[in-house]
Structure formats: C-alpha cells, structure tokens
Design a protein around this motif. Structure first.
Motif, PDB file in Angstrom:
ATOM      1  N   LYS A 161       0.946  -1.127  -0.159  1.00 19.28           N
ATOM      2  CA  LYS A 161      -0.198   0.170  -0.020  1.00 19.28           C
ATOM      3  C   LYS A 161       0.678   1.027   0.106  1.00 19.28           C
ATOM      4  CE  LYS A 161      -1.309  -0.619   4.686  1.00 19.28           C
ATOM      5  NZ  LYS A 161      -0.222  -2.454   5.039  1.00 19.28           N
ATOM      6  N   ALA A 162       0.756   1.948  -0.616  1.00 20.74           N
ATOM      7  CA  ALA A 162       1.001   3.522  -0.789  1.00 20.74           C
ATOM      8  C   ALA A 162      -0.455   5.222  -0.605  1.00 20.74           C
ATOM      9  CB  ALA A 162       1.906   4.099  -1.659  1.00 20.74           C
ATOM     10  N   LEU A 163       0.456   5.940   0.780  1.00 24.33           N
ATOM     11  CA  LEU A 163      -0.884   6.720   1.248  1.00 24.33           C
ATOM     12  C   LEU A 163       0.087   8.373   0.916  1.00 24.33           C
ATOM     13  CD1 LEU A 163      -3.364   7.388   3.451  1.00 24.33           C
ATOM     14  CD2 LEU A 163      -1.663   7.489   4.659  1.00 24.33           C
ATOM     15  N   GLU A 164      -0.525   9.236   0.716  1.00 21.39           N
ATOM     16  CA  GLU A 164       0.634  10.759   1.334  1.00 21.39           C
ATOM     17  C   GLU A 164      -1.181  11.550   1.343  1.00 21.39           C
ATOM     18  OE1 GLU A 164       2.906  12.910  -1.286  1.00 21.39           O
ATOM     19  OE2 GLU A 164       1.527  13.964  -2.054  1.00 21.39           O
ATOM     20  N   VAL A 165      -0.336  12.212   2.356  1.00 17.18           N
ATOM     21  CA  VAL A 165      -1.259  13.545   3.155  1.00 17.18           C
ATOM     22  C   VAL A 165      -0.964  14.896   2.724  1.00 17.18           C
ATOM     23  CG1 VAL A 165      -3.569  14.079   4.909  1.00 17.18           C
ATOM     24  CG2 VAL A 165      -2.772  11.338   4.390  1.00 17.18           C
ATOM     25  N   GLY A 166      -1.707  15.701   2.043  1.00 15.14           N
ATOM     26  CA  GLY A 166      -1.272  17.078   2.900  1.00 15.14           C
ATOM     27  C   GLY A 166      -2.048  17.600   3.422  1.00 15.14           C
ATOM     28  N   GLY A 167      -1.757  18.972   3.423  1.00 12.66           N
ATOM     29  CA  GLY A 167      -3.069  20.369   3.808  1.00 12.66           C
ATOM     30  C   GLY A 167      -2.473  21.345   5.047  1.00 12.66           C
ATOM     31  N   THR A 168      -3.122  21.778   5.025  1.00 11.69           N
ATOM     32  CA  THR A 168      -2.561  23.432   5.872  1.00 11.69           C
ATOM     33  C   THR A 168      -1.862  22.709   7.131  1.00 11.69           C
ATOM     34  OG1 THR A 168      -4.753  24.635   5.770  1.00 11.69           O
ATOM     35  CG2 THR A 168      -3.144  25.489   7.362  1.00 11.69           C
ATOM     36  N   PRO A 169      -0.583  23.250   7.402  1.00 11.33           N
ATOM     37  CA  PRO A 169      -0.034  22.890   8.392  1.00 11.33           C
ATOM     38  C   PRO A 169      -0.727  22.975   9.640  1.00 11.33           C
ATOM     39  CG  PRO A 169       1.963  23.683   7.628  1.00 11.33           C
ATOM     40  CD  PRO A 169       0.481  23.979   7.273  1.00 11.33           C
ATOM     41  N   VAL A 170      -0.370  22.039  10.464  1.00 11.71           N
ATOM     42  CA  VAL A 170      -0.435  21.950  12.371  1.00 11.71           C
ATOM     43  C   VAL A 170       0.618  21.601  12.992  1.00 11.71           C
ATOM     44  CG1 VAL A 170      -1.846  21.392  14.208  1.00 11.71           C
ATOM     45  CG2 VAL A 170      -2.995  21.603  12.103  1.00 11.71           C
ATOM     46  N   LEU A 171       1.416  22.195  13.911  1.00 14.95           N
ATOM     47  CA  LEU A 171       2.333  22.523  14.804  1.00 14.95           C
ATOM     48  C   LEU A 171       2.051  23.123  15.859  1.00 14.95           C
ATOM     49  CD1 LEU A 171       4.976  23.010  11.555  1.00 14.95           C
ATOM     50  CD2 LEU A 171       4.199  20.920  12.673  1.00 14.95           C
ATOM     51  N   PHE A 217       0.333  13.115  -6.314  1.00 16.05           N
ATOM     52  CA  PHE A 217       1.223  12.420  -5.278  1.00 16.05           C
ATOM     53  C   PHE A 217       2.468  13.640  -5.471  1.00 16.05           C
ATOM     54  CE2 PHE A 217      -0.614   8.896  -5.747  1.00 16.05           C
ATOM     55  CZ  PHE A 217      -0.102   8.148  -4.429  1.00 16.05           C
ATOM     56  N   ALA A 218       2.074  14.320  -4.266  1.00 15.84           N
ATOM     57  CA  ALA A 218       3.308  15.536  -4.139  1.00 15.84           C
ATOM     58  C   ALA A 218       4.846  15.147  -3.703  1.00 15.84           C
ATOM     59  CB  ALA A 218       3.085  16.672  -3.212  1.00 15.84           C
ATOM     60  N   ASP A 219       5.181  14.189  -2.946  1.00 10.85           N
ATOM     61  CA  ASP A 219       5.986  14.009  -2.584  1.00 10.85           C
ATOM     62  C   ASP A 219       6.318  12.601  -2.359  1.00 10.85           C
ATOM     63  OD1 ASP A 219       8.948  13.943  -2.502  1.00 10.85           O
ATOM     64  OD2 ASP A 219       9.395  15.442  -0.898  1.00 10.85           O
ATOM     65  N   LEU A 220       6.360  11.305  -2.830  1.00 11.16           N
ATOM     66  CA  LEU A 220       6.443  10.093  -2.367  1.00 11.16           C
ATOM     67  C   LEU A 220       7.524   9.431  -2.728  1.00 11.16           C
ATOM     68  CD1 LEU A 220       4.808   8.504  -0.536  1.00 11.16           C
ATOM     69  CD2 LEU A 220       3.340   7.929  -2.076  1.00 11.16           C
ATOM     70  N   PRO A 221       8.829   9.419  -2.188  1.00  8.90           N
ATOM     71  CA  PRO A 221       9.589   8.625  -2.803  1.00  8.90           C
ATOM     72  C   PRO A 221       9.596   6.487  -3.020  1.00  8.90           C
ATOM     73  CG  PRO A 221      10.689   9.647  -0.634  1.00  8.90           C
ATOM     74  CD  PRO A 221       8.859  10.099  -1.125  1.00  8.90           C
ATOM     75  N   ALA A 222      10.455   5.760  -3.825  1.00 15.56           N
ATOM     76  CA  ALA A 222      10.026   4.657  -3.747  1.00 15.56           C
ATOM     77  C   ALA A 222      10.608   4.153  -2.783  1.00 15.56           C
ATOM     78  CB  ALA A 222      11.523   3.770  -4.595  1.00 15.56           C
ATOM     79  N   GLY A 223       9.869   2.944  -1.970  1.00 23.24           N
ATOM     80  CA  GLY A 223      10.086   2.876  -0.239  1.00 23.24           C
ATOM     81  C   GLY A 223       8.864   1.457  -0.486  1.00 23.24           C
ATOM     82  N   THR A 224       9.875   0.640   0.620  1.00 20.82           N
ATOM     83  CA  THR A 224       9.222  -0.374   0.980  1.00 20.82           C
ATOM     84  C   THR A 224       8.908  -0.321   2.329  1.00 20.82           C
ATOM     85  OG1 THR A 224      11.587  -2.246   1.019  1.00 20.82           O
ATOM     86  CG2 THR A 224      10.014  -2.414  -1.022  1.00 20.82           C
ATOM     87  N   ASN A 225       9.264   0.088   3.247  1.00 20.32           N
ATOM     88  CA  ASN A 225       8.773   0.425   4.397  1.00 20.32           C
ATOM     89  C   ASN A 225       8.909   1.874   5.023  1.00 20.32           C
ATOM     90  OD1 ASN A 225       8.049  -0.775   7.323  1.00 20.32           O
ATOM     91  ND2 ASN A 225      10.361  -1.111   8.031  1.00 20.32           N
ATOM     92  N   LEU A 226       8.682   2.912   3.909  1.00 22.74           N
ATOM     93  CA  LEU A 226       8.611   3.895   4.422  1.00 22.74           C
ATOM     94  C   LEU A 226       7.351   4.676   5.038  1.00 22.74           C
ATOM     95  CD1 LEU A 226       9.545   6.630   3.925  1.00 22.74           C
ATOM     96  CD2 LEU A 226       8.576   6.834   1.550  1.00 22.74           C
ATOM     97  N   PHE A 236       2.660  13.642   5.504  1.00 21.78           N
ATOM     98  CA  PHE A 236       2.256  12.181   5.660  1.00 21.78           C
ATOM     99  C   PHE A 236       2.592  11.374   4.676  1.00 21.78           C
ATOM    100  CE2 PHE A 236       0.025  14.518   8.677  1.00 21.78           C
ATOM    101  CZ  PHE A 236       0.242  14.000  10.140  1.00 21.78           C
ATOM    102  N   ARG A 237       3.095  10.138   4.605  1.00 24.20           N
ATOM    103  CA  ARG A 237       3.540   9.325   3.158  1.00 24.20           C
ATOM    104  C   ARG A 237       3.755   7.963   4.125  1.00 24.20           C
ATOM    105  NH1 ARG A 237       9.387  12.746   1.061  1.00 24.20           N
ATOM    106  NH2 ARG A 237      10.698  12.495   2.504  1.00 24.20           N
ATOM    107  N   LEU A 238       3.109   6.658   3.571  1.00 28.41           N
ATOM    108  CA  LEU A 238       3.800   6.084   3.655  1.00 28.41           C
ATOM    109  C   LEU A 238       3.623   4.644   2.577  1.00 28.41           C
ATOM    110  CD1 LEU A 238       0.885   3.627   6.147  1.00 28.41           C
ATOM    111  CD2 LEU A 238       1.922   2.784   3.542  1.00 28.41           C
ATOM    112  N   ASN A 239       4.829   3.895   2.457  1.00 26.41           N
ATOM    113  CA  ASN A 239       5.063   3.695   0.823  1.00 26.41           C
ATOM    114  C   ASN A 239       5.604   2.359   0.649  1.00 26.41           C
ATOM    115  OD1 ASN A 239       5.457   2.960  -2.035  1.00 26.41           O
ATOM    116  ND2 ASN A 239       6.598   4.798  -2.123  1.00 26.41           N
ATOM    117  N   GLU A 240       5.055   1.118   0.396  1.00 25.46           N
ATOM    118  CA  GLU A 240       5.679   0.047   0.879  1.00 25.46           C
ATOM    119  C   GLU A 240       5.586  -0.893  -0.761  1.00 25.46           C
ATOM    120  OE1 GLU A 240       3.271  -1.294   4.923  1.00 25.46           O
ATOM    121  OE2 GLU A 240       2.502  -2.353   2.240  1.00 25.46           O
ATOM    122  N   THR A 241       5.139   0.127  -1.693  1.00 23.52           N
ATOM    123  CA  THR A 241       5.487   0.157  -3.054  1.00 23.52           C
ATOM    124  C   THR A 241       6.670  -0.847  -4.123  1.00 23.52           C
ATOM    125  OG1 THR A 241       4.862   1.330  -4.212  1.00 23.52           O
ATOM    126  CG2 THR A 241       3.276   0.832  -3.393  1.00 23.52           C
TER     127      THR A 241
END
Length: 299
Positions: free
Chosen positions: A204-214, A253-262, A230-235
């Motif tokens: 699975k892969a996931l990315e979330v972006g929006g107005t920052p809350v800090l 997708f704005a910035d989701l690099p390759a990864g298997t355990n990101l 927020f980004r998650l990538n197992e693909t």
C-alpha cells in the motif's frame, strides 16, 4: 381463447454476484420489470429490469489482504436491455486493511452508472424503498466523515472515495485532517487531501498534505514552515507526480519516493527554535515512539 394483461413481472430471492467487475453484492432482492408497454407479456419483457435489496452487503477486494464495503444496507439496481446498468446503495462501512481501523459509525454509499444519463428516481419493490441518485459515468464507493486510525502512525478523517482499478483499489479524499498527537504536542494537517493505493499484492501507499498544524509546546516553536506531508510507501515504486482520480475527486502525489517500509511525517522548509538555545532550518521528519528520552541532567 385465453387473454391476460401483464404490466410487470416480479421475482424475489437471495442473490450474490459481481457487478461490472467493480463490487460483489449480496442481499435479499426483489426484481421487477419496469413500467411501460402495451400490457402484453412480450412488452413487459422488453422493459428494463429494476431491483431493490434489503439486508444487503457490498464488497470490494484487492487480493487477499484488502477489503472494503458496507453491510446491513439497501441497494437499488437498474438493468437496461443494452447491457448498461446503474446501482445505488448505502450501509455501514467496513474496512479490512492491516493496521487501519475505521470508525464504526461511518456510512458508505456505492455509486455505479455506466448509462449516458444521470439517474434520480425512487424504487420500491416488496417494501424496500431506495432513492437512487447517481450521475452518468460514476463508479465509486464514497464515505463521508470517515475516521481511520493507522496504528503507530496517525489518525485520519475526511470524505473518501474508493474505486477498483484492475485488481487494485484506489482512494482519494478531501477535507482531510491527519494528526499525530501526545499530551503536549500536535503535528499534522487540516483541510487537506489524500491519495491511497491498496495493491492486490498486499502493498500500500499513502500521502496526505494540507494546512500545517504544529503545536509543539512552549519550549519548541516553528517560526515558519513550508508544508507538512504524511507519507507511507510499501510498493517499492516512486509515485511523485502521479495522479489518482476517483469519481469527481483527484489527487496528485507531491513527494512520495520509492520505499518498501517508508512511514514518516515530513515538515519541509521549516525554521525551528528551541527556546533561546538554538535554531534549525531545513526539512524535518517526525516519527511516533513509545520510549522516553532521558537527558544528561535527568530530565
């Protein structure tokens, strides 16, 4: 001679079947030929077939690992003689994805219409009434105000739309809130958007972006920030720049690099101030942990 007048033909029974390679449907259906014709049996058989179902469930699966749909719902179905069809259904949403827990009170709506016209009509067969409202060309499972807790990562909420693409499931969402929080901090986004991929091979892969809350407490402050992702990538595949589109919603997708355990939260182009001690500039990664850190002075 024997003459009979037939306005409609009606049948009923429990049915399980796949609709357009999109979803699997199970329910107690009542079928009926649509109104019209000259009252003959032949004319009745030339009308579209309509159906409603109570105690219905709808499912969408990607491989052996991912399933979503609804249960304890109702469905309306229109089958035209040219092979086109429309389906509208609603029920209690269910999600089966490892480490993803969905809220128990969310309702899902299933939309399918491969005809050329928008469909708004009420069906009532054998006491089951369904108010169908589905646009031409629409194919999606939508869930409003859905809450998802991703174990060890983040809590998400928003309005989601899911659909099948081949053997895989794709999802997009809007008005998304994604947060990681503890007793004295909150990091995340509000008013955001989301892209989600659930592959039949179990990745699975996931990315979330929006107005920052800090909100990081009084001693740690962000003087400025570019964006939070927020980004998650197992693909194992880089997805930056690719676009998902489901129903009328799309996500790039704005910035989701390759990864298997990101699995990380990235704060980009930020200026961080830690009291009067030091300042940092750059991009920061945030991860949740269950361990405390003890400094040399015992704090």
């Amino acid at each position: 001679n024997y003459t009979t007048t037939v306005a409609r033909l009606t049948a009923a029974g429990t049915m399980t079947g796949e609709v357009a390679g999109f979803i699997t449907v199970t329910g107690d259906f009542g079928f009926q030929t649509d109104a019209g014709g000259n009252g003959s049996l032949a004319a009745a058989l030339l009308n579209p077939l309509i159906a409603t179902a109570g105690n219905a469930s709808v499912g969408m699966r990607a491989g052996d690992d991912f399933f979503l749909g609804f249960a304890s719902g109702s469905i309306g179905l229109l089958l035209n003689l040219d092979g086109s069809r429309a389906l509208f259904g609603q029920g209690i949403f269910t999600l089966e994805v490892e480490d993803f827990a969905a809220g128990s009170d969310s309702r899902a709506t299933v939309l399918l219409n491969n005809t050329t016209t928008n469909l708004t009509r009420q069906l009532n067969i054998r006491g089951v009434t369904v108010d169908m409202n589905v646009r031409a060309g629409e194919t999606a499972v939508s869930v409003e105000d859905l809450d998802i807790d991703i174990a060890g990562f983040a809590k998400l909420s928003g309005d989601f739309a899911f659909s099948k693409f081949g053997s895989d499931i794709r999802a997009v969402a809007r008005d998304v809130t994604a947060l990681v929080q503890g007793e004295s901090f909150r990091v995340g986004v509000t008013g955001g958007s989301l892209g989600l991929i659930l592959n039949a091979n179990g990745t699975k892969a996931l990315e979330v972006g929006g107005t920052p809350v800090l909100e990081t407490g009084s001693s740690v402050q962000f003087a400025s920030v570019g964006r939070v992702i927020f980004r998650l990538n197992e693909t194992g595949v880089a997805l930056t720049g690719s676009t998902l589109a489901v129903a009328a919603i799309s996500y790039k997708f704005a910035d989701l690099p390759a990864g298997t355990n990101l699995k990380e939260i990235v704060i980009q182009n930020a200026k961080l101030e830690v009291g009067d001690f030091f300042r940092l500039e750059g991009s920061f990664g945030v991860q949740t942990a269950t361990r405390n850190v003890t400094l040399a002075d015992g704090t």
